[in-house]
Design an enzyme around this catalytic site. Structure first.
Site, mmCIF file in Angstrom:
data_model
loop_
_atom_site.group_PDB
_atom_site.id
_atom_site.type_symbol
_atom_site.label_atom_id
_atom_site.label_comp_id
_atom_site.label_asym_id
_atom_site.label_seq_id
_atom_site.Cartn_x
_atom_site.Cartn_y
_atom_site.Cartn_z
ATOM 1 C CE LYS A 77 10.874 -26.126 -17.895
ATOM 2 N NZ LYS A 77 10.838 -27.772 -18.159
ATOM 3 C CB SER A 152 11.391 -30.129 -15.170
ATOM 4 O OG SER A 152 11.233 -29.778 -16.868
ATOM 5 C CB SER A 176 10.985 -31.969 -18.605
ATOM 6 O OG SER A 176 11.559 -32.047 -17.521
#
Ligand code: GLN
Length: 489
Positions: A77, A152, A176
């Site tokens: 990420k 997210s 997330s």
């Protein structure tokens, strides 16, 4: 044979047997990226050449050190730093910032022979639940590209679900990792607060942030956990506790029958989708029929969880994000006349609407006249939420509940309504507020074929309990509910 959709432990066997090489794996994943990225947009940046070069170099990796992560292409990420590459956090304000060091998780992944293929898309600074708040545009759900993949950690979930990575790192401040895993039909683990080093994770809300893993199945999740968790002197919140081995984790998982609690409040939530409820109920029945003891428990402060989470995360974010002012990192606006104007223009042009909203809300909650009424109050309610769990865990070993009250929305459907988006986090934020480990896993599908995940939560540092039951569910219960079906991507 599509290598890109196989779990780590299967690929490991093929690698050990010499039937495939790390380069075959990297190429399989890069082919998927090439073919699908124009639709899916899982990555902000891919490192094709570096990944192929590393795959070749790994031929010299000592054979006695070739564990499960050896030769496995993974995604990171883009709020976790990788030395020499850009880290944007999905924001314009960090454009051009290159990290001078590796996050501890990245360092460990590389030490074990893992290969990083790219940095994945996310809601700006990990603030969001759909992936749509990224400066780089939304990622799309591989199951139905008209729908969001969740957020997210949107890109990490999409990459794993679509074969653009074998596994991925994400971060979970209020859900997330778990929620996008649930929306894309994969497994997402948020470890106990302090279990996995956050050194090199860009801070959003430091008392809640935790690095987690997105994987094809439960066993892969445990593989990442056993390789990447553990004490790190570079992270002052890291705990010095031994991490169990895979053998210890899965010992007796077929015969172990822990008691599972179902929070009454979770099924009484207003806005719980009927299909999510149905999947929860059928999972409960299935577990019961396999001999698990099911008990109702109460988490009476659940109704305050979203408000408490929002007050705490925005307060911490307003402080953490003060450092982005055009001086030290990434983007700086032009056309300013003095320093103050440089700060103002940079922050105005550099941050997107959701990040600005949270900075403003957090600054308000922390301001002198309101501190006691909002921030301090939220800290007290947080304590009560933690106590709810402590009491529930006197009665049961694990807690089971939904991950998201709703099915993955269509792109654009929720973006104009921040409150509706925040309410989607009702089931996930409590594990962060209480610091507990939680794992989301596929438990069913909607009539239209959208994945529905559930999550197990456990007392701090009891990830093993979760892995055992989740693996049992995955092996013995889920296949009976959902015959396997290939994704369109
Ligand atoms: N959806 C939550 C939020 O918007 C969770 C974000 C996260 O875990 N990073 O804050």
């Amino acid at each position: 044979m599509d290598l890109s959709k196989r779990p780590i432990y299967e690929l490991h066997q093929l690698l050990q047997a010499g039937e495939i090489t790390p380069l075959d794996l990297v190429d399989a994943v890069l082919d998927k990226i090439e073919a699908q990225e124009s639709t899916l947009n899982a990555y902000i940046d891919t490192f094709a050449e570096e990944a192929r070069r590393r795959a070749v170099e790994l031929e010299d990796f000592p054979s006695e050190q070739r564990g499960y992560l050896f030769g496995i292409p993974m995604a990171v990420k883009d709020n976790i730093v990788v030395k020499g590459f850009q880290t944007t956090c999905g924001s314009r304000i960090l454009l051009g910032f290159r990290s001078p060091y590796n996050a501890t998780v990245v360092e460990r992944l590389l030490k074990h022979g893992g290969i990083i293929v790219g940095k994945t898309n996310l809601d700006e600074f990990a603030m969001g639940a759909t992936g749509e708040f990224s400066y780089f545009g939304p990622s799309r759900n591989p199951v139905d590209p008209e729908r969001v993949p969740g957020g997210s950690s949107s890109g990490s979930a999409v990459a794993v679900a679509s074969g653009e990575a074998i596994a991925a790192l994400g971060s979970d401040t209020g859900g997330s990792v778990r929620q996008p895993a649930s929306f894309t039909g994969i497994v997402g683990l948020k470890p106990t607060y302090g279990r996995v080093s956050r050194y090199g994770l860009v801070a959003f809300a430091s008392s809640l942030d935790q690095i987690g893993f997105l994987t094809r199945d439960v066993k892969d999740s445990a593989i990442l956990f056993t390789h990447l968790a553990g004490f790190d002197p570079l992270d002052s919140t890291s705990f010095d506790l031994p991490v169990p081995s895979l053998t210890e984790i899965f010992q007796d998982y077929q015969t172990d029958r822990p008691t599972i609690g179902i929070p009454r409040e979770y099924l009484e939530t207003e806005g719980l989708d009927s299909e999510v409820r149905a999947v929860t109920e059928s999972a409960i029945r299935a577990l019961e029929s396999h001999g698990f003891q099911i008990r109702w428990v109460s988490l009476p402060h659940t109704k305050y969880a979203v408000a408490t989470y929002q007050l705490i995360c925005t307060s911490e974010a307003s402080s953490n994000l003060a450092r982005y002012d055009g001086v030290r990192y990434g983007f700086r606006a032009s056309g300013y006349e003095d320093l103050q104007e440089m700060y103002t223009l940079t922050r105005d042009q550099g941050f997107g609407p959701e990040v600005k909203r949270r900075i403003l809300l957090g600054t308000f909650a922390l301001s002198a006249g309101y501190y006691d009424a909002y921030y301090l109050k939220a800290l007290k309610v947080r304590r009560l939420i933690r106590q709810d769990f402590d009491e529930a865990f006197q009665e049961v070993d694990l807690i089971l509940g939904p991950v998201s009250p709703v099915l993955p929305p269509k792109l654009g459907e929720k973006i104009e309504d921040p409150l509706a988006l925040y309410l989607m986090d009702i089931y996930t934020v409590t594990a962060n507020l209480a610091g507990l480990p939680a794992l989301s896993f596929p438990a069913g599908k909607s009539k239209t074929g959208l994945p529905i995940g559930l999550q197990f939560m456990a007392p701090p540092f009891e990830e093993s309990r979760i892995f055992r039951v989740a693996r049992f569910f995955e092996e013995y219960i889920y296949p009976a509910i959902e015959p396997s079906q290939d994704l369109p991507f």
